[in-house]
Scaffold this motif. Sequence first.
Motif, PDB file in Angstrom:
ATOM      1  N   ALA A 313     -11.040 -66.861 -27.984  1.00  0.00           N
ATOM      2  CA  ALA A 313     -10.463 -67.924 -28.823  1.00  0.00           C
ATOM      3  C   ALA A 313     -10.807 -67.712 -30.291  1.00  0.00           C
ATOM      4  CB  ALA A 313     -10.970 -69.283 -28.347  1.00  0.00           C
ATOM      5  N   THR A 316      -8.728 -64.918 -31.904  1.00  0.00           N
ATOM      6  CA  THR A 316      -7.283 -65.209 -31.943  1.00  0.00           C
ATOM      7  C   THR A 316      -7.028 -66.564 -32.616  1.00  0.00           C
ATOM      8  OG1 THR A 316      -7.430 -66.182 -29.712  1.00  0.00           O
ATOM      9  CG2 THR A 316      -6.775 -63.860 -29.867  1.00  0.00           C
ATOM     10  N   LYS A 317      -7.947 -67.016 -33.488  1.00  0.00           N
ATOM     11  CA  LYS A 317      -7.856 -68.361 -34.055  1.00  0.00           C
ATOM     12  C   LYS A 317      -6.627 -68.560 -34.936  1.00  0.00           C
ATOM     13  CE  LYS A 317     -11.177 -67.113 -37.696  1.00  0.00           C
ATOM     14  NZ  LYS A 317     -12.525 -67.410 -38.249  1.00  0.00           N
ATOM     15  N   GLN A 321      -2.901 -72.698 -30.662  1.00  0.00           N
ATOM     16  CA  GLN A 321      -3.180 -72.930 -29.244  1.00  0.00           C
ATOM     17  C   GLN A 321      -2.224 -73.976 -28.682  1.00  0.00           C
ATOM     18  OE1 GLN A 321      -7.238 -73.630 -28.120  1.00  0.00           O
ATOM     19  NE2 GLN A 321      -8.023 -71.832 -29.222  1.00  0.00           N
ATOM     20  N   PRO A 324      -3.609 -76.198 -22.237  1.00  0.00           N
ATOM     21  CA  PRO A 324      -3.815 -75.259 -21.128  1.00  0.00           C
ATOM     22  C   PRO A 324      -2.946 -75.584 -19.917  1.00  0.00           C
ATOM     23  CG  PRO A 324      -5.917 -75.920 -22.064  1.00  0.00           C
ATOM     24  CD  PRO A 324      -4.886 -76.800 -22.688  1.00  0.00           C
ATOM     25  N   LEU A 330      -7.261 -71.255 -21.518  1.00  0.00           N
ATOM     26  CA  LEU A 330      -6.941 -70.971 -22.918  1.00  0.00           C
ATOM     27  C   LEU A 330      -5.500 -70.506 -23.002  1.00  0.00           C
ATOM     28  CD1 LEU A 330      -7.785 -70.586 -25.891  1.00  0.00           C
ATOM     29  CD2 LEU A 330      -8.530 -68.266 -25.281  1.00  0.00           C
ATOM     30  N   CYS A 331      -4.676 -71.274 -23.724  1.00  0.00           N
ATOM     31  CA  CYS A 331      -3.257 -70.952 -23.833  1.00  0.00           C
ATOM     32  C   CYS A 331      -2.823 -71.011 -25.296  1.00  0.00           C
ATOM     33  CB  CYS A 331      -2.404 -71.910 -22.993  1.00  0.00           C
ATOM     34  SG  CYS A 331      -2.716 -71.787 -21.202  1.00  0.00           S
ATOM     35  N   PHE A 332      -1.705 -70.344 -25.590  1.00  0.00           N
ATOM     36  CA  PHE A 332      -1.217 -70.211 -26.959  1.00  0.00           C
ATOM     37  C   PHE A 332       0.268 -70.560 -27.021  1.00  0.00           C
ATOM     38  CE2 PHE A 332      -4.475 -67.031 -26.115  1.00  0.00           C
ATOM     39  CZ  PHE A 332      -5.398 -67.286 -27.122  1.00  0.00           C
ATOM     40  N   SER A 333       0.679 -71.007 -28.192  1.00  0.00           N
ATOM     41  CA  SER A 333       2.106 -71.178 -28.452  1.00  0.00           C
ATOM     42  C   SER A 333       2.716 -69.796 -28.685  1.00  0.00           C
ATOM     43  CB  SER A 333       2.322 -72.059 -29.678  1.00  0.00           C
ATOM     44  OG  SER A 333       3.705 -72.107 -30.007  1.00  0.00           O
ATOM     45  N   CYS A 375      -0.768 -67.617 -21.731  1.00  0.00           N
ATOM     46  CA  CYS A 375      -2.178 -67.941 -21.483  1.00  0.00           C
ATOM     47  C   CYS A 375      -3.007 -66.688 -21.246  1.00  0.00           C
ATOM     48  CB  CYS A 375      -2.299 -68.859 -20.257  1.00  0.00           C
ATOM     49  SG  CYS A 375      -1.444 -70.446 -20.422  1.00  0.00           S
TER      50      CYS A 375
END
Length: 434
Positions: A313, A316-317, A321, A324, A330-333, A375
């Motif tokens: 996380a 990859t800030k 995000q 989840p 941990l998931c991302f747009s 994710c």
Amino acid sequence: MRLLLQIIVVVLSFISLEHEALAALPYTSVVLPIHKHTDASKPLYSVQVMTAYVNMQFLSQNLLIDIDAPIIWRTCSLQWNMYQGSCPADTQCAFPVSCEEYQCTEVRTSFSYKNPYCPRETNTSTLPGWGECTCPVNVVNPIDASCVQAQLNYDDFTFNESNGGNVYTGIYGAYPNAACAPSSSLQLFPANVTGVMALSSSPYALPARLVDPLRRVIGLCLPSTLSALGVLLYGDSPYYLLPQSTVDVRSYLSYTPLINHPDSFGYYIGVNNIVIKKRSITIPADAITKISTTEPYTILRTDIYNPVVRRFAMVTKRIPQATPVPPFGLCFSSSTKGTQVSLKVPDIDFSLPEGKKWTMSAANSIKQVTPDVACLALVDGGASFEPAIVIGTFQMEDNFLVFNLENSTFGFSSSLLRKKTSCSNFNYTLVSSY
């Protein structure tokens, strides 16, 4: 005299060529196509195996790949009297093992499935015909770990021979003790998958039943798509994938020792650290890592999962995000103005003994779960999860893996996509054996 000498030379040359032909068999392995399935509760993979010869052609079954299972089992019917036409239409039949035969005792004592809900194995089952007792054995459904009672048989499997790059017309037969299970045991299985292909180190799994000239070496390459086949090659073979048809995939492999684990026929390796962008997360000394073909994603014990996810996380800030999506934490747009984008994330390196590393690139670490959300494909197994790490199939897709039971080593390529090929690039064109 000169003519006689010429005749002798010709004869000796012929004998020499014949011996060379016998010494250099055209095949080094057998080949099994791999299908990916996503119509069950989790992604699974099967191999296509020829299981019967009826009306001048082979019938096939798709059997779930399980590198932990102690014995092969599938849906089939037992018959004491096997003769042409005795097996009902649309049914695959096998000859039963009697409870009085030594194979029954050997199989029952070579492995056990301890589950309070398992039916007790008895010698009271019989079939119409001779009236002899059959041999019930308990096997495991790898999808839900439930107990299935099956009947031990003398089975018959046929495979195409291969040189590691082509499928030959020549065939190779194997005759293991396997088990016939009821069709009710397949309720959670993908469509058209009718049993389990055991590829473990068990004496009743397939590797123990394929003999000379084949060596106990499994080359496994799981496909990442439904539309193309992966490949399983069994034997000490070179491995070739298109378009680099002259490059032996073994040149891409690194190797690490396989570790024996009590009460298991599966495959385990040692992992020292997990490295993300030069920062190392130390793995506890008591941790052991299992490789699984039935778990879809890598599972980490909580004391390992938490620092790995925190580190990922942090590096990859800059990626927004998203909420989840279970089972991921941990998931991302993954969309910009409604357009799906490819996330640029760092590699995850599993550091192994002797300085080796198995690299998980974005293709094996980021799972697209919806059009807008991707994710980190790692799962928290809980504080007491054992083994501490299980490598799942998403992390294995488009990686060439070799389980060498001859010298107890595990070979791995990391992502083949970086080599401009994939597990779906095996050449399945049928060619003559000679």
